[in-house]
Motif scaffolding. Structure first.
Motif, short mmCIF file in Angstrom:
data_model
loop_
_atom_site.label_atom_id
_atom_site.label_comp_id
_atom_site.label_asym_id
_atom_site.label_seq_id
_atom_site.Cartn_x
_atom_site.Cartn_y
_atom_site.Cartn_z
N ARG A 321 -1.86 69.07 52.53
CA ARG A 321 -2.94 68.43 53.28
C ARG A 321 -3.97 67.83 52.32
N GLY A 322 -4.34 68.56 51.27
CA GLY A 322 -5.28 68.04 50.29
C GLY A 322 -4.74 66.82 49.58
N ARG A 323 -3.43 66.78 49.35
CA ARG A 323 -2.83 65.60 48.71
C ARG A 323 -2.97 64.38 49.61
N LEU A 324 -2.81 64.60 50.91
CA LEU A 324 -3.00 63.49 51.86
C LEU A 324 -4.46 63.02 51.81
N PHE A 325 -5.39 63.98 51.88
CA PHE A 325 -6.81 63.62 51.82
C PHE A 325 -7.11 62.80 50.57
N ASN A 326 -6.63 63.28 49.42
CA ASN A 326 -6.98 62.63 48.15
C ASN A 326 -6.32 61.26 48.01
N THR A 327 -5.13 61.12 48.59
CA THR A 327 -4.49 59.80 48.57
C THR A 327 -5.29 58.80 49.42
N ALA A 328 -5.73 59.25 50.58
CA ALA A 328 -6.57 58.39 51.43
C ALA A 328 -7.91 58.10 50.76
#
Length: 399
Positions: A321-328
């Motif tokens: 989930r954090g990887r998604l946040f950071n990519t966005a």
């Protein structure tokens, strides 16, 4: 306002008020804090404790001074001074003097193991997957043990589980329920005398306030957390709280205070090592980089934010989930730099992660990216990205 006016509102004499203001330790009597917060009309959303119904209808002060202060623009200063002095800084007072009983150590360890499992599930897949199971376990297994005789290890274990419940609620778009869980965790920390974890709860509230764009609340809560964290030696915690303070100032547009808090955060992080509690292990270099990128982006320094956003993607496994946040986040920073093609590529990469993650916050990150790309909505790449957003329920600006 004068001491005499304030003392009159609070129902104490001036000398008593003076002693409260000069005391080395702040007031810890929760009944007094509730009464004073109600009289001074401090909103519930800014308090770490829940106002009791008997305190929600206090008569308004007869003097117009409070209204005058608010109109003059000084209300932020007065509110922050009150928060610093009114028990936000007073955790660690342990209830004592009664015989205490606690379940076996194996029971406490079981609660900790369950909490670790729920936390890992939340980090990987989002808050909606394990939330009902956590609620059922807590109400049936943990809550009945939280009697007046419960000992600190049990109280702390329960607080950690409430913390996870708070983040799960926040992740599914229920911030008020999330704050309620964090406040309950804060009360448990107070009973246990666990100051470091108490500061972490206030830090969590600051984080959530910043996400909702409430810069004043984010700063207030971070300052309250600092007062507690200053009494424990945990550099990673100090770094986290300072970067959260910086984010609040960035949202407010206060560049000088923001950069000062960010500098303090970086200094504290330099002294942080791997020896930290389980509940703080998530705050590693990648997480610090992500928070710094948020701060710099919201301060308007997108070029400087980019490097930190890219560093934030060098994260450990188990934080999908954090990887998604950071990519966005990286995509939004590129959009702010008008690098539309690159922003759309990162945005598409973030969308592709949604098949594993169920998170309202993730949709909010992508909706924010859509808003930042709105000036370029007629380009082919943005149109294609908007189509992908629509397919997963992400809101985009109307054309």
């Amino acid at each position: 306002m004068t001491q005499l006016q304030l003392a009159g509102w609070l129902g104490i004499d001036q000398s008593n008020l003076s002693r409260h203001e000069r005391a080395a330790r702040p007031t810890v009597d929760l009944d007094k804090l509730m009464q004073w917060a109600s009289i001074l009309r401090i909103p519930q959303r800014l308090l770490w404790f829940q106002l009791h119904p008997t305190h929600t209808s206090e008569p308004a002060p007869a003097s117009p001074t409070l209204a005058t202060v608010e109109e003059s623009g000084d209300v932020d200063v007065h509110r922050r001074q009150f928060l610093r002095a009114s028990g936000m800084t007073a955790l660690g007072m342990v209830c004592s003097g009664t015989a205490q009983a606690v379940p076996s150590g194996s029971t406490v360890e079981e609660i900790r193991r369950m909490t670790a499992g729920f936390r890992a599930q939340d980090n990987s897949f989002g808050g909606s997957y394990g939330r009902s199971a956590l609620a059922a376990y807590f109400s049936r297994t943990v809550e009945p043990l939280l009697t007046s005789r419960a000992k600190p290890p049990l109280l702390v274990a329960a607080a950690e589980m409430q913390q996870v419940a708070g983040w799960m609620a926040y992740d599914v778009g229920q911030p008020e329920i999330g704050r309620r869980h964090l406040r309950e965790a804060l009360r448990l920390c107070q009973r246990a005398g666990e100051e470091a974890l108490a500061a972490e709860m206030l830090a969590g509230m600051s984080h959530q306030a910043a996400f909702l764009g409430a810069g004043d609340s984010a700063v207030d809560l971070a300052l309250a957390a600092q007062q507690i964290a200053g009494r424990v030696h945990l550099p990673a915690l100090a770094a986290e709280i300072n970067v959260l303070e910086a984010h609040g100032y960035a949202i407010k547009g206060d560049r000088a205070e923001c950069l000062a808090a960010l500098h303090h955060s970086e200094q504290a992080f330099e002294h942080a090592d791997g020896d930290r509690p389980d509940w703080l292990r998530y705050f590693d270099r990648s997480y610090m980089a992500a928070k710094t990128a948020h701060v710099l982006r919201d301060l308007g320094a997108s070029a400087e934010a980019e490097a930190y956003a890219r560093e934030s993607l060098q994260m450990a496994e188990g934080y999908e989930r954090g990887r998604l946040f950071n990519t966005a986040l990286l995509a939004s920073i590129l959009a702010d730099q008008r690098r539309v093609e690159e922003a759309c590529a990162e945005g598409a990469r973030a969308v592709s992660m949604l098949h594993r993650v169920r998170s309202v916050r993730a949709l909010a990150y992508l909706s924010d990216l859509a808003r930042r790309l709105a000036p370029f909505a007629r380009t082919t790449s943005v149109k294609h990205l908007y189509d992908r957003f629509h397919s997963v329920g992400v809101v985009t600006p109307r054309m």
